[in-house]
Design an enzyme around this catalytic site. Sequence first.
Site, PDB file in Angstrom:
ATOM      1  N   VAL A 110     -18.005   3.433  -2.641  1.00 52.15           N
ATOM      2  CA  VAL A 110     -18.314   2.433  -2.281  1.00 52.15           C
ATOM      3  C   VAL A 110     -19.556   2.210  -1.546  1.00 52.15           C
ATOM      4  O   VAL A 110     -20.435   1.152  -1.983  1.00 52.15           O
ATOM      5  CB  VAL A 110     -17.146   1.465  -1.579  1.00 52.15           C
ATOM      6  CG1 VAL A 110     -17.492   0.354  -1.017  1.00 52.15           C
ATOM      7  CG2 VAL A 110     -15.788   1.355  -2.327  1.00 52.15           C
ATOM      8  N   ALA A 111     -19.563   2.995  -0.613  1.00 48.06           N
ATOM      9  CA  ALA A 111     -20.920   2.886   0.133  1.00 48.06           C
ATOM     10  C   ALA A 111     -22.223   3.251  -0.524  1.00 48.06           C
ATOM     11  O   ALA A 111     -23.303   2.809  -0.363  1.00 48.06           O
ATOM     12  CB  ALA A 111     -20.994   4.038   1.211  1.00 48.06           C
ATOM     13  N   GLY A 147     -19.621   7.573   0.566  1.00 47.09           N
ATOM     14  CA  GLY A 147     -18.648   7.549  -0.716  1.00 47.09           C
ATOM     15  C   GLY A 147     -18.931   6.826  -1.929  1.00 47.09           C
ATOM     16  O   GLY A 147     -20.144   6.222  -1.726  1.00 47.09           O
ATOM     17  N   LYS A 167       0.845  -1.171   0.088  1.00 48.19           N
ATOM     18  CA  LYS A 167       0.029  -0.045   0.048  1.00 48.19           C
ATOM     19  C   LYS A 167       0.869   1.104   0.111  1.00 48.19           C
ATOM     20  O   LYS A 167       1.859   1.141   0.503  1.00 48.19           O
ATOM     21  CB  LYS A 167      -0.732  -0.008   1.153  1.00 48.19           C
ATOM     22  CG  LYS A 167      -2.125   0.616   1.033  1.00 48.19           C
ATOM     23  CD  LYS A 167      -3.277   0.262   0.221  1.00 48.19           C
ATOM     24  CE  LYS A 167      -4.550   0.831   0.280  1.00 48.19           C
ATOM     25  NZ  LYS A 167      -5.650  -0.027  -0.494  1.00 48.19           N
ATOM     26  N   GLY A 222     -20.727   5.972   6.434  1.00 47.18           N
ATOM     27  CA  GLY A 222     -20.063   6.834   4.943  1.00 47.18           C
ATOM     28  C   GLY A 222     -21.063   6.681   3.823  1.00 47.18           C
ATOM     29  O   GLY A 222     -22.102   5.933   3.692  1.00 47.18           O
TER      30      GLY A 222
END
Length: 352
Positions: free
Chosen positions: A186-187, A184, A81, A182
Site C-alpha cells: 500500500v505504501a 509495503g 476481521k 512503511g
Amino acid sequence: MTTPWGLPDFDAHEEVHFVTDEKTGLKAIIAIHSTHLGPAGGGARFWHYAEDEEALTDALRLSRGMSYKNAMAGLPLGGGKSVILADADRTKTPEMLHAFGKAVDGICGRYVTAEDVGINVADMIEISRSTKFVAGLPNSAGDVGGDPGPHTSLGVFLGIKAAVKWALGKDSLRDLHIAMQGAGSVATGVAMHACAEGAKLTIADVDQAKAEKLASQTGGKVVSTDEILGVEADVISPNALGAILNEQSIAALKTPIVAGGANNQLATPEDGHRLHQRGILYAPDYVINAGGIINVCTEYLGDGDATLVRRRIEGIPVRLEQVWKEGSETGRDPAAVADAMAQRLIGRAPRG
C-alpha cells in the site's frame, strides 16, 4: 487465552470465534463486530504475535474498524476481521489455509474474508477451495477482484490530496514533503502516485531493503523507523501497523497533516483529541483507506465493474471533507466525528 468480554476493545461484538486445527497447526480468531448493514466483510491477517492476547485485541480492534470503514464507504457490508496466528517461522501451508477456509465456511456467510497483511492472492485461492465466502481472487482485464492493495493506495493518495487542499490550500502535491512510515504494497502505491505528482519523499520501514528499494524508485530519502514520525514534513503518512499515534509520538510530530493507510493509527480515542489540540489535521484511517474493501465488496456482490470501483474510491475525499467540515463546525476532532457518524450508520448510539 483471555475471553474477549473484559478487554477494552470489546465493543458488543456479535461473534468471536476461536479456531484450532491441530493437524495443520491452524490457530485463528474470527471476530464479527456488526452485521447491521450486511455480512461482515474484512480480511484475514497472518501475523506472529508475541502473546495470544495481542491477537485477540487485534481482531477486536480491526473488526470494529471494518464496521466503521464499510459504513462510511456506503457499502452494504458489516464489519469483521480474522487473524491467523503464525508461529515464529511464519509457517503457512495449503492445508492450514484450507482449514481456515472451512472455519469461514462454517459461519455460513455472516463473514466474508479477503487479503490482509501476510495473505496474498495465491493464499486466497487456497482458502476459496474450502469456502465461497471469499473475495480478492484473481481478476481478468476490466474486471474487479484481485489484490485490493492498489485500490487502497489510490484512495489514500486521493485522501492525502484532499487533506493538503483542506489544510494547506494546495491543489497539488508538487514540491510537498511526505514522510512515509512503511514501504509495503500500500505504501509503495501511495509513494508512486505522490512521486508522479512531484512530491518529495522520506521513507522508513522495519525492512531496510524495502525502504531503500522504494526510495530508489521515487528519488526519496531513507531514515530509521525511530526517526520517521519526527521528520519535519507537510504530511506524515502512516502505512504500517497500528497504534503508532500516542501521547509521546504526537508531541514529537512536526507536520500539519497526518494521513495514511494503516489501520487503527490512534493508540487510544484520546489521541485524536491530542492531534486536534496541536492543530494537526487527521484523516481518520478507516475513511481514507477504504479503497481495498470497496474493490472487495464490488467483486463479492458482482454489482459493478472497474469503472464503478474507481468512482466509489473517488468518493473518499468527499467523505473526508464531510468529517472535517463537521469537526470545524462543532469543535470536535475528526476521529471522534467519524466514529459518531459510523456508529449512527450501524445502528449504535455514539459512545461517550
